[in-house]
Design a protein around this motif. Structure first.
Motif, short mmCIF file in Angstrom:
data_model
loop_
_atom_site.label_atom_id
_atom_site.label_comp_id
_atom_site.label_asym_id
_atom_site.label_seq_id
_atom_site.Cartn_x
_atom_site.Cartn_y
_atom_site.Cartn_z
N GLY A 106 0.80 -1.23 0.00
CA GLY A 106 0.00 0.00 0.00
C GLY A 106 0.83 1.27 0.00
N PRO A 107 0.15 2.42 -0.14
CA PRO A 107 0.84 3.69 -0.33
C PRO A 107 1.51 4.25 0.93
N ALA A 108 1.22 3.69 2.09
CA ALA A 108 1.89 4.19 3.30
C ALA A 108 3.33 3.68 3.35
N PHE A 109 3.64 2.67 2.55
CA PHE A 109 5.00 2.10 2.56
C PHE A 109 5.85 2.75 1.47
N PRO A 110 7.08 3.21 1.83
CA PRO A 110 7.92 3.92 0.84
C PRO A 110 8.66 2.96 -0.09
N LEU A 111 7.89 2.25 -0.92
CA LEU A 111 8.44 1.22 -1.79
C LEU A 111 9.39 1.80 -2.85
N ASP A 112 9.00 2.91 -3.44
CA ASP A 112 9.85 3.50 -4.48
C ASP A 112 11.17 4.00 -3.90
N LYS A 113 11.09 4.56 -2.69
CA LYS A 113 12.30 5.01 -1.99
C LYS A 113 13.24 3.84 -1.74
N LEU A 114 12.64 2.73 -1.31
CA LEU A 114 13.42 1.53 -0.99
C LEU A 114 14.19 1.06 -2.23
N ARG A 115 13.50 1.02 -3.36
CA ARG A 115 14.14 0.60 -4.62
C ARG A 115 15.22 1.58 -5.03
N GLU A 116 14.85 2.86 -4.95
CA GLU A 116 15.75 3.92 -5.36
C GLU A 116 17.04 3.86 -4.56
N LYS A 117 16.86 3.65 -3.27
CA LYS A 117 18.01 3.68 -2.37
C LYS A 117 18.88 2.44 -2.51
N LEU A 118 18.26 1.27 -2.65
CA LEU A 118 19.03 0.03 -2.58
C LEU A 118 19.36 -0.58 -3.93
N LEU A 119 18.63 -0.22 -4.97
CA LEU A 119 18.89 -0.82 -6.27
C LEU A 119 19.31 0.22 -7.29
N SER A 120 19.80 1.36 -6.83
CA SER A 120 20.01 2.48 -7.75
C SER A 120 21.39 2.48 -8.39
N GLY A 121 22.19 1.45 -8.13
CA GLY A 121 23.56 1.40 -8.65
C GLY A 121 23.72 1.96 -10.05
N SER A 122 22.89 1.50 -10.98
CA SER A 122 23.06 1.89 -12.37
C SER A 122 22.43 3.25 -12.66
N ARG A 123 21.55 3.70 -11.79
CA ARG A 123 20.82 4.95 -12.07
C ARG A 123 21.45 6.15 -11.38
N LYS A 124 22.40 5.90 -10.50
CA LYS A 124 22.96 6.95 -9.67
C LYS A 124 23.42 8.17 -10.47
N ASP A 125 24.09 7.90 -11.60
CA ASP A 125 24.66 8.99 -12.39
C ASP A 125 23.60 9.94 -12.94
N ASP A 126 22.40 9.44 -13.13
CA ASP A 126 21.35 10.27 -13.70
C ASP A 126 20.73 11.22 -12.67
N THR A 127 20.97 10.96 -11.40
CA THR A 127 20.27 11.73 -10.37
C THR A 127 21.23 12.32 -9.35
N PRO A 128 22.15 13.17 -9.81
CA PRO A 128 23.09 13.75 -8.86
C PRO A 128 22.40 14.63 -7.82
N ALA A 129 21.24 15.20 -8.18
CA ALA A 129 20.52 16.08 -7.26
C ALA A 129 20.12 15.33 -5.99
N GLU A 130 19.80 14.05 -6.16
CA GLU A 130 19.42 13.20 -5.02
C GLU A 130 20.51 13.15 -3.95
#
Ligand code: ZN
Length: 274
Positions: A184-208
């Motif tokens: 459900g929406p109370a759980f920060p699922l996208d954050k979890l993915r972003e934070k733990l599986l972002s290895g390949s995406r890191k370069d695209d989001t320096p602002a983060e």
């Protein structure tokens, strides 16, 4: 936190074995983490469901309200948490995944000034959050996950990713849409993915990666603590929504902030303002 022989170390988790497993995973698996909520009021009722031989359900780990972990199936064995499910070109995801069940009532129904769960328990306003489910178009009410639970799920997923060939983190609602709405929406699922599986995406989001200078509390109640961990004691009453914060530093997903006092808050509950 460490995993030894497919079990979490004793000091980090209780182990209550359920026999409900289909045996060992095949080579190269598990490669998916599936996040669920228990749809229960407490840990005990979820544990007894997973022990009950008449119910075809089990999961690898349960995360209690205080963040404490209870493992019920070793991580090299298939548990029964996903049911009918699809992800990319695969179906029947129990065979590929580790199931993590977070103790939470799920959807709540407004009842006067408070809220009621599907099993009839009352929840005060502070424990509810209004949010729109990714599979729905209108906002509903949900029981909030505790800071300790979310912290614990993040740390658990991190160690699982370090130990097994995990490529995906998904919610039950994403692999069984129409049939399941957890976590459900109370759980920060996208954050979890972003934070733990972002290895390949890191370069695209320096602002983060940049720490903002200012922000506001983006939660009904946000604990302010003496250090950057949900295990540290609180230093003042919980901060209310939209409290302005000066951000002094960042560590492991926590901000050191200054408001009337100085302390640490979980960064994911702070909305940056510049
Ligand atoms: Zn589920």
């Amino acid at each position: 936190m460490k995993i030894i022989s497919h079990k979490l170390e004793k000091e980090h988790a209780a182990f209550i074995e359920t026999k409900k497993t289909s045996g060992n995973f095949k080579a190269g698996r598990p490669d998916i983490l599936v996040i669920h909520y228990t749809g229960s009021g407490n840990l005990e009722s979820a544990v007894s469901t997973f022990l009950d031989p008449s119910v075809s359900a089990s999961a690898h780990v349960l995360v209690d309200k205080n963040g404490q972990l209870t493992q019920m199936v070793p991580f090299n064995k298939v548990a029964w948490h996903a049911g009918r499910s699809t992800h990319l070109d695969r179906t029947g995801l129990n065979r590929y995944s580790i199931g993590i069940e977070v103790v939470n009532a799920g959807r709540l129904t407004p009842a006067g000034k408070s809220f009621v769960s599907w099993f009839g328990r009352k929840y005060p306003e502070e424990e509810a959050i209004q949010a729109t489910h990714r599979n729905e178009s209108e906002a509903g009410w949900w029981e909030q996950f505790t800071e300790a639970q979310i912290d614990s799920v993040f740390r658990l997923c991190k160690v699982l990713i370090a130990t097994y060939p995990i490529k995906y983190i998904v919610g039950h609602e994403e692999i069984s849409p129409g049939r399941k709405i957890d976590p459900g929406p109370a759980f920060p699922l996208d954050k979890l993915r972003e934070k733990l599986l972002s290895g390949s995406r890191k370069d695209d989001t320096p602002a983060e990666e940049k720490t903002p200078e200012k922000g506001v509390v983006n939660a009904t109640a946000l604990n302010i603590r003496s250090g950057p961990s949900a295990q540290r004691e609180t230093v003042a009453p919980a901060l209310t929504r939209n409290t302005p914060l000066k951000i002094l530093g960042k560590e492991n997903g926590w901000y050191r902030v200054e408001t009337k006092i100085t302390g640490w808050v979980a960064a994911r509950f702070v909305k940056p303002e510049n």
